[in-house]
Design a protein around this motif. Structure first.
Motif, PDB file in Angstrom:
ATOM      1  N   PRO A   1       0.815  -1.228   0.000  1.00  0.00           N
ATOM      2  CA  PRO A   1       0.000   0.000   0.000  1.00  0.00           C
ATOM      3  C   PRO A   1       0.842   1.269   0.000  1.00  0.00           C
ATOM      4  CG  PRO A   1      -0.049  -1.050   2.159  1.00  0.00           C
ATOM      5  CD  PRO A   1       0.617  -2.017   1.231  1.00  0.00           C
TER       6      PRO A   1
ATOM      7  N   ASP B   1      -5.959   4.670   2.092  1.00  0.00           N
ATOM      8  CA  ASP B   1      -7.059   3.767   1.751  1.00  0.00           C
ATOM      9  C   ASP B   1      -6.538   2.371   1.434  1.00  0.00           C
ATOM     10  OD1 ASP B   1      -8.908   5.774   2.112  1.00  0.00           O
ATOM     11  OD2 ASP B   1      -9.059   6.291  -0.019  1.00  0.00           O
ATOM     12  N   GLU B   2      -5.426   2.312   0.720  1.00  0.00           N
ATOM     13  CA  GLU B   2      -4.840   1.013   0.388  1.00  0.00           C
ATOM     14  C   GLU B   2      -4.329   0.304   1.643  1.00  0.00           C
ATOM     15  OE1 GLU B   2      -3.271   2.320  -4.098  1.00  0.00           O
ATOM     16  OE2 GLU B   2      -1.862   2.080  -2.430  1.00  0.00           O
TER      17      GLU B   2
ATOM     18  N   GLU C   1      -7.369  -1.100   3.524  1.00  0.00           N
ATOM     19  CA  GLU C   1      -7.925  -2.270   2.843  1.00  0.00           C
ATOM     20  C   GLU C   1      -7.018  -3.487   3.003  1.00  0.00           C
ATOM     21  OE1 GLU C   1     -10.657  -4.532   0.869  1.00  0.00           O
ATOM     22  OE2 GLU C   1     -10.859  -2.474   1.629  1.00  0.00           O
TER      23      GLU C   1
END
Length: 421
Positions: free
Chosen positions: A176, A180-181, A184
């Protein structure tokens, strides 16, 4: 009259220059003129030394240095005291109050002590040759109102360590780069493996460092030599994202009270997906769990652009007695000579602050991921006299983020900073 304080941002250029050390530094050997020899005569001097633990090997490295120094200077004896980062500031405060301040101190912000006239000047505790061997901008960063007090000890920055095996098991294919990555990927690791996806230590040991990584990742800063700026949109965004990670259940249990050192043990043992860590973590993995399949990458940020928190700790002296200043000078010159200094820096897996040291270590491939991040490093505003209280506020209050709002925590920390200004 309000004094002018030099900004810690000056160190950014200095650290970035380390990456170019193979072509930029002179290679002078600091300390040759005062290597510690010739200390066998004269009145006996007893020094005290207070240092924090960087790794499991910190105490041993200092003991080896002190033993070698005392062998060449039998009239000087150094009593070493080692404390955790969690406790060292409180221990120092107690020693100052009881008039037992250490003759040699390794720690963080010192500007408030300099302002109070409690520190010896750098020129009083090291030779001109050793002083000139420090990378110039590091020396500038150690100045308060134009006078240098600290001797730059080590430099480093933080990167994202990731567990490749847990990522593979969870079906995470890419490291990531954005918040957001990271969220997740951490969710997948938690759901698929049962291990924490991300390690978030908000206990008082190093809460300020965890906060800084997220604040910088939001495009913010902690302030400069004149102003501490915590209560702003960037900090609120950062705290909100941290809270989002906690609320999603992807961190370890009880992040608000988790100390960094025990949490890092979880990653080293292969039981955590992602953590922000310093170069010594790689050495800890090699020693404690060499089979761990891991990687090192740039920190995840709001927009994916690399930025990191740089570290620049120092040695300073509270000595006021001339005989002790002279003894401290002998020790500093002995320690910062390449043979002693590079053994310490390499032993702790940090980056050097001396010109000759940077030349010697500039081609070390093990440090490459961190060297690559150096140009994007930002620093604590340690030359702002209010930073010490702000640092303490982060450590005391950030753990409450688990149950409080981002806005409230930012406001409380800013209030502590304002009260100290």
């Amino acid at each position: 009259m309000k004094k002018t304080w030099r900004t810690g941002a000056l160190a950014v250029a200095a650290i970035g220059a380390l990456a170019l050390s193979s072509c930029g530094f002179s290679g002078d050997k600091g300390g040759d003129s005062a290597s510690g020899s010739g200390g066998g005569s004269g009145e006996s001097v007893a020094l005290t030394m207070l240092i924090p633990t960087y790794s499991d090997g910190t105490k041993g490295l200092w003991e080896k240095t002190i033993s070698a120094f005392e062998a060449k200077n039998p009239n000087i004896k150094i009593t070493l005291e080692v404390q955790s980062w969690e406790n060292i500031e409180g221990v120092l405060s107690n020693k100052i109050q009881s008039k037992q301040a250490p003759d040699i101190y390794n720690g963080g912000a010192i500007s408030s002590f300099a302002e109070a006239g409690q520190l010896a000047k750098a020129e009083e505790i090291t030779s001109p040759e050793t002083l000139a061997n420090f990378t110039d901008s590091f020396s500038e960063n150690e100045k308060v109102a134009g006078t240098q007090y600290g001797l730059p000890l080590i430099a480093s920055d933080r990167a994202l360590f990731y567990n490749k095996a847990l990522m593979k098991e969870a079906g995470v294919t890419d490291v990531p780069k954005t918040w957001d990555e990271l969220l997740e990927a951490s969710k997948k690791i938690k759901d698929k493996t049962g291990n924490p996806g991300y390690g978030m230590p908000l206990g008082k040991e190093e809460a300020q460092a965890e906060a800084a990584m997220w604040i910088l990742g939001a495009g913010g800063s902690l302030g400069d030599e004149q102003n501490i700026t915590i209560e702003n949109d960037q900090t609120k965004d950062a705290f909100a994202q941290m809270k989002k990670m906690m609320d999603a259940g992807v961190t370890q249990s009880n992040p608000g009270s988790t100390q960094r050192t025990p949490m890092m043990s979880g990653f080293v043992q292969g039981k955590m997906g992602f953590v922000y860590a310093l170069p010594p973590t790689a050495a800890d993995i090699k020693k404690q769990n060499p089979k761990l399949d891991y990687g090192i990458a740039q920190p995840a940020t709001k927009d994916g652009k690399p930025v990191t928190l740089g570290v620049a700790d120092r040695l300073a002296s509270f000595s006021q007695d001339q005989a002790k200043k002279d003894a401290v000078k002998k020790f500093m010159d002995f320690f910062f000579a390449d043979d002693q200094y590079l053994a310490f820096v390499k032993g702790e897996n940090f980056l050097p602050t001396t010109k000759s040291g940077a030349t010697a270590m500039g081609s070390d491939e093990a440090l490459k991921p961190f060297i690559d991040l150096l140009p994007s490093s930002k620093f604590y505003p340690t030359t702002n006299p209010a930073w010490s209280d702000t640092d303490a506020a982060f450590k005391a209050l950030l753990g409450k983020l688990e149950k409080s709002s981002a806005e409230d925590i930012a406001k409380e920390i800013q209030a502590k900073a304002d009260a100290a200004s």
